[in-house]
Write a protein that holds these residues in place. Sequence first.
Motif, PDB file in Angstrom:
ATOM      1  N   ARG A   3       0.823  -1.202   0.000  1.00 58.16           N
ATOM      2  CA  ARG A   3       0.000   0.000   0.000  1.00 58.16           C
ATOM      3  C   ARG A   3       0.860   1.256   0.000  1.00 58.16           C
ATOM      4  N   SER A   4       1.986   1.221   0.713  1.00 56.90           N
ATOM      5  CA  SER A   4       2.863   2.394   0.723  1.00 56.90           C
ATOM      6  C   SER A   4       4.302   1.980   1.003  1.00 56.90           C
ATOM      7  N   THR A  37       2.271   6.379  -1.651  1.00 52.67           N
ATOM      8  CA  THR A  37       1.118   5.554  -1.275  1.00 52.67           C
ATOM      9  C   THR A  37       0.240   5.301  -2.488  1.00 52.67           C
TER      10      THR A  37
END
Length: 313
Positions: A3-4, A37
């Motif tokens: 996700r990030s 992100t």
Amino acid sequence: MMRSVKAFAPATVANVSCGFDILGFPIDAMGDYVEVTRRDRPGLRVVSIEDDGGKLPWEVEKNTCAVAIQAMLESYGKQVGMDIALRKGLPLGSGMGSSAASAVAALVAANRLLGDPFERKDLLPFAIVAEKAACGAGHADNVAPSLLGGFVLIRDYHPLDVIKLHVPKGLYCTLLHPHFELNTSDSRSVLRDSIPLKHSTIQSGNVAGFVSGLYQEDFELISRSMRDVIAEPYRAVLIPGFYEVRESLKAAGALGMGISGSGPTLFALSKGSEQTAAMAKAAEEIYEGIGLGVDVYFSAINTVGAYVLEEKN
């Protein structure tokens, strides 16, 4: 699917005295942080910039991080949605590769977010695109060492030919950042369009000597080769106390001193870190005498370049 990703890219010293526009190396002491992100919608957004004093652009087409990632995505062939958060660890206009560190950290983070489709060296052209957007010239002597680590030689741009050099054990760097800003455009404007053949010969000999000194771990040869006859004589006049600081650092044990990038930061190399305290004291006394504050950083040569700090799923 991550996700990030957060990455760090180190500050750099470019030019390295005799290696004008062709030599550079990173340091461990400081750098920039970028977190990228994933977002559902395609396209890039700059969502946060910290510690820049409100000076950096948020527009995707102007922000160094976004320009670098956009160039990478165009080569990747897919428009992926990403939010970009930048935290500056480097002062702007310092001669420590500030824009380069931002671009490199962004690329390393975004590449990992995509699953590392690009080899580390293949990210370099995208960082050069960002440097051109930030500084008006696509030089690689900051982005290459920040990305790859160690001493880096830019042999040619057409095609791009970047060579990692040997880093001698015990070679140390001291950075002096006087408290004033010097624009790259001003530093470029004082340079000459042509140089005498004599100076070209001297500079070539010093570059060859410096590179030989690195591989032979010959610190005396490195010291003798740290002489720039092309850019430094013209740029030194833009930096208060330059010659006084250079002499005081040499007396305190430095192998040599030069201008980091386009300045105003100065760098000095030394054999080991034992001399750094005396070097710092000598420089601080001179700057105090001319009414300027100065920040001093000590660092080994960074040999790994930028790296991922954190991944979140």
